[in-house]
Motif scaffolding. Structure first.
Motif, PDB file in Angstrom:
ATOM      1  N   PRO A  56     -63.898  -4.658  60.835  1.00 51.85           N
ATOM      2  CA  PRO A  56     -63.335  -5.305  62.031  1.00 51.85           C
ATOM      3  C   PRO A  56     -62.209  -6.269  61.673  1.00 51.85           C
ATOM      4  O   PRO A  56     -62.205  -6.867  60.595  1.00 51.85           O
ATOM      5  N   MET A  57     -61.247  -6.395  62.569  1.00 51.08           N
ATOM      6  CA  MET A  57     -60.098  -7.284  62.370  1.00 51.08           C
ATOM      7  C   MET A  57     -60.375  -8.615  63.060  1.00 51.08           C
ATOM      8  O   MET A  57     -59.687  -8.998  64.007  1.00 51.08           O
ATOM      9  N   LYS A  58     -61.411  -9.334  62.569  1.00 54.16           N
ATOM     10  CA  LYS A  58     -61.845 -10.564  63.217  1.00 54.16           C
ATOM     11  C   LYS A  58     -61.282 -11.827  62.578  1.00 54.16           C
ATOM     12  O   LYS A  58     -61.227 -12.864  63.212  1.00 54.16           O
ATOM     13  N   HIS A  59     -60.905 -11.769  61.330  1.00 51.87           N
ATOM     14  CA  HIS A  59     -60.458 -12.969  60.615  1.00 51.87           C
ATOM     15  C   HIS A  59     -59.203 -13.530  61.280  1.00 51.87           C
ATOM     16  O   HIS A  59     -58.376 -12.779  61.804  1.00 51.87           O
ATOM     17  N   HIS A  60     -59.040 -14.858  61.234  1.00 54.70           N
ATOM     18  CA  HIS A  60     -57.893 -15.461  61.910  1.00 54.70           C
ATOM     19  C   HIS A  60     -56.563 -15.093  61.246  1.00 54.70           C
ATOM     20  O   HIS A  60     -55.508 -15.216  61.854  1.00 54.70           O
ATOM     21  N   LEU A  61     -56.588 -14.611  60.013  1.00 53.33           N
ATOM     22  CA  LEU A  61     -55.361 -14.175  59.338  1.00 53.33           C
ATOM     23  C   LEU A  61     -55.143 -12.665  59.438  1.00 53.33           C
ATOM     24  O   LEU A  61     -54.170 -12.142  58.907  1.00 53.33           O
ATOM     25  N   ALA A  62     -56.043 -11.960  60.102  1.00 57.91           N
ATOM     26  CA  ALA A  62     -55.964 -10.499  60.163  1.00 57.91           C
ATOM     27  C   ALA A  62     -54.680 -10.031  60.846  1.00 57.91           C
ATOM     28  O   ALA A  62     -54.031  -9.097  60.366  1.00 57.91           O
ATOM     29  N   GLN A  63     -54.288 -10.674  61.929  1.00 57.68           N
ATOM     30  CA  GLN A  63     -53.091 -10.245  62.658  1.00 57.68           C
ATOM     31  C   GLN A  63     -51.833 -10.458  61.810  1.00 57.68           C
ATOM     32  O   GLN A  63     -50.970  -9.587  61.734  1.00 57.68           O
ATOM     33  N   LYS A  64     -51.765 -11.597  61.133  1.00 59.69           N
ATOM     34  CA  LYS A  64     -50.608 -11.890  60.287  1.00 59.69           C
ATOM     35  C   LYS A  64     -50.516 -10.887  59.132  1.00 59.69           C
ATOM     36  O   LYS A  64     -49.449 -10.349  58.837  1.00 59.69           O
ATOM     37  N   MET A  65     -51.632 -10.624  58.480  1.00 53.49           N
ATOM     38  CA  MET A  65     -51.632  -9.696  57.342  1.00 53.49           C
ATOM     39  C   MET A  65     -51.392  -8.254  57.800  1.00 53.49           C
ATOM     40  O   MET A  65     -50.780  -7.472  57.066  1.00 53.49           O
ATOM     41  N   TYR A  66     -51.841  -7.931  58.997  1.00 55.81           N
ATOM     42  CA  TYR A  66     -51.594  -6.574  59.506  1.00 55.81           C
ATOM     43  C   TYR A  66     -50.095  -6.357  59.719  1.00 55.81           C
ATOM     44  O   TYR A  66     -49.565  -5.289  59.432  1.00 55.81           O
ATOM     45  N   LYS A  67     -49.400  -7.378  60.218  1.00 53.39           N
ATOM     46  CA  LYS A  67     -47.959  -7.259  60.423  1.00 53.39           C
ATOM     47  C   LYS A  67     -47.215  -7.126  59.099  1.00 53.39           C
ATOM     48  O   LYS A  67     -46.217  -6.436  59.007  1.00 53.39           O
ATOM     49  N   ILE A  68     -47.720  -7.796  58.054  1.00 48.81           N
ATOM     50  CA  ILE A  68     -47.050  -7.765  56.756  1.00 48.81           C
ATOM     51  C   ILE A  68     -47.398  -6.503  55.968  1.00 48.81           C
ATOM     52  O   ILE A  68     -46.522  -5.801  55.481  1.00 48.81           O
ATOM     53  N   HIS A  69     -48.714  -6.237  55.821  1.00 42.38           N
ATOM     54  CA  HIS A  69     -49.169  -5.173  54.928  1.00 42.38           C
ATOM     55  C   HIS A  69     -49.626  -3.904  55.637  1.00 42.38           C
ATOM     56  O   HIS A  69     -49.621  -2.833  55.047  1.00 42.38           O
ATOM     57  N   GLY A  70     -50.103  -4.038  56.863  1.00 46.74           N
ATOM     58  CA  GLY A  70     -50.627  -2.862  57.566  1.00 46.74           C
ATOM     59  C   GLY A  70     -52.127  -2.698  57.413  1.00 46.74           C
ATOM     60  O   GLY A  70     -52.667  -1.653  57.733  1.00 46.74           O
ATOM     61  N   PHE A  71     -52.800  -3.745  56.895  1.00 45.27           N
ATOM     62  CA  PHE A  71     -54.260  -3.722  56.802  1.00 45.27           C
ATOM     63  C   PHE A  71     -54.799  -5.137  56.937  1.00 45.27           C
ATOM     64  O   PHE A  71     -54.034  -6.095  57.024  1.00 45.27           O
ATOM     65  N   CYS A  72     -56.128  -5.269  56.976  1.00 45.96           N
ATOM     66  CA  CYS A  72     -56.787  -6.549  57.284  1.00 45.96           C
ATOM     67  C   CYS A  72     -56.660  -7.561  56.149  1.00 45.96           C
ATOM     68  O   CYS A  72     -56.240  -7.228  55.035  1.00 45.96           O
ATOM     69  N   PHE A  73     -57.046  -8.805  56.431  1.00 46.48           N
ATOM     70  CA  PHE A  73     -57.002  -9.861  55.412  1.00 46.48           C
ATOM     71  C   PHE A  73     -58.170  -9.747  54.446  1.00 46.48           C
ATOM     72  O   PHE A  73     -57.988  -9.719  53.233  1.00 46.48           O
ATOM     73  N   ASP A  74     -59.373  -9.720  54.999  1.00 40.58           N
ATOM     74  CA  ASP A  74     -60.567  -9.691  54.153  1.00 40.58           C
ATOM     75  C   ASP A  74     -61.328  -8.409  54.415  1.00 40.58           C
ATOM     76  O   ASP A  74     -61.745  -8.189  55.554  1.00 40.58           O
ATOM     77  N   PRO A  75     -61.473  -7.534  53.519  1.00 39.97           N
ATOM     78  CA  PRO A  75     -61.294  -7.614  52.067  1.00 39.97           C
ATOM     79  C   PRO A  75     -59.996  -6.992  51.552  1.00 39.97           C
ATOM     80  O   PRO A  75     -59.665  -7.164  50.380  1.00 39.97           O
ATOM     81  N   CYS A  76     -59.243  -6.272  52.374  1.00 39.19           N
ATOM     82  CA  CYS A  76     -58.121  -5.464  51.880  1.00 39.19           C
ATOM     83  C   CYS A  76     -57.018  -6.292  51.214  1.00 39.19           C
ATOM     84  O   CYS A  76     -56.602  -5.994  50.087  1.00 39.19           O
ATOM     85  N   THR A  77     -56.491  -7.334  51.894  1.00 40.20           N
ATOM     86  CA  THR A  77     -55.414  -8.134  51.314  1.00 40.20           C
ATOM     87  C   THR A  77     -55.921  -8.911  50.113  1.00 40.20           C
ATOM     88  O   THR A  77     -55.208  -9.037  49.108  1.00 40.20           O
ATOM     89  N   VAL A  78     -57.149  -9.428  50.191  1.00 41.02           N
ATOM     90  CA  VAL A  78     -57.726 -10.171  49.068  1.00 41.02           C
ATOM     91  C   VAL A  78     -57.823  -9.267  47.838  1.00 41.02           C
ATOM     92  O   VAL A  78     -57.441  -9.663  46.723  1.00 41.02           O
ATOM     93  N   GLU A  79     -58.297  -8.061  48.010  1.00 36.56           N
ATOM     94  CA  GLU A  79     -58.405  -7.115  46.896  1.00 36.56           C
ATOM     95  C   GLU A  79     -57.023  -6.715  46.381  1.00 36.56           C
ATOM     96  O   GLU A  79     -56.818  -6.594  45.165  1.00 36.56           O
ATOM     97  N   TYR A  80     -56.076  -6.514  47.286  1.00 34.63           N
ATOM     98  CA  TYR A  80     -54.707  -6.149  46.894  1.00 34.63           C
ATOM     99  C   TYR A  80     -54.094  -7.240  46.027  1.00 34.63           C
ATOM    100  O   TYR A  80     -53.496  -6.957  44.982  1.00 34.63           O
ATOM    101  N   GLU A  81     -54.241  -8.507  46.438  1.00 34.68           N
ATOM    102  CA  GLU A  81     -53.693  -9.610  45.653  1.00 34.68           C
ATOM    103  C   GLU A  81     -54.434  -9.782  44.333  1.00 34.68           C
ATOM    104  O   GLU A  81     -53.826 -10.159  43.322  1.00 34.68           O
ATOM    105  N   ALA A  82     -55.733  -9.495  44.304  1.00 34.20           N
ATOM    106  CA  ALA A  82     -56.496  -9.564  43.057  1.00 34.20           C
ATOM    107  C   ALA A  82     -55.988  -8.510  42.069  1.00 34.20           C
ATOM    108  O   ALA A  82     -55.862  -8.784  40.862  1.00 34.20           O
TER     109      ALA A  82
END
Length: 194
Positions: free
Chosen positions: A89-115
């Motif tokens: 689910p795209m519930k995190h408050h940063l999900a919308q921002k990260m979706y616009k930048i990367h095309g996927f959710c903040f947690d766990p996708c962006t966190v894993e990508y940055e890791a």
């Protein structure tokens, strides 16, 4: 003789219908079938596309919808309920921002990508490019604001009908402001390149 010509007259169907309606006391019933233009209706099914009255139409989910030039932009800005990458689910408050930048959710996708970027040693480069992108947009916004401010004319009409010019933008002031702004933007862009 008048009666003979009356009986020899052929009655039309509207005359018969009118007499029948009067006998039955149906005073508001029609006596003639209307004639005129009748629009030909065509039934469309799910997914059909057609043009009508200068517009393009389609049927999606059983609803007739207009296809516009902005449909692709609307779709790009619309955030899904579930992440396209992980299905979460795209519930995190940063999900919308990260979706616009990367095309996927903040947690766990962006966190894993940055890791993964950290492990590969590419995170600093990624971080700098993200900051540069934000600063470029910021500089562009400042430049647009300044140009709008210079070109805005602030005149007001008082209750007495006098026109007051609240504009402090003389040509000399505008030139110095524009010169200072261009120097600032040039300086900021130089630092962005470094």
């Amino acid at each position: 003789m008048a009666q003979e010509s009356l009986l020899k007259k052929e009655f039309k169907s509207k005359d018969v219908n009118r007499a029948r309606n009067l006998v039955k006391k149906n005073f508001s019933d029609k006596t003639v079938d209307g004639v005129g233009y009748e629009k030909a209706y065509q039934l469309y099914e799910e997914g059909d596309t057609w043009e009508e009255s200068g517009r393009t139409w389609t049927i999606k989910d059983g609803i007739r919808q207009n296809i516009t030039k902005l449909d692709a932009a609307k779709k790009a800005l619309q955030m899904p309920l579930k992440c396209p990458k992980c299905g979460g689910p795209m519930k995190h408050h940063l999900a919308q921002k990260m979706y616009k930048i990367h095309g996927f959710c903040f947690d766990p996708c962006t966190v894993e990508y940055e890791a993964e970027l950290r492990k590969a040693g590419l995170y600093e480069q990624y971080e700098k490019s993200m900051i540069r992108g934000g600063l470029k947009v910021f500089l562009h916004d400042i430049e647009q604001w300044a140009m709008d401010r210079i070109n805005t004319v602030d005149t007001f009409v008082t209750e007495q009908g006098d026109v007051e010019d609240w504009n402090n933008n003389t040509s000399k002031t505008n030139e110095t402001f524009n010169k200072n702004l261009q120097e600032f933007i040039k300086h900021a862009r130089k630092h962005l390149e470094d």
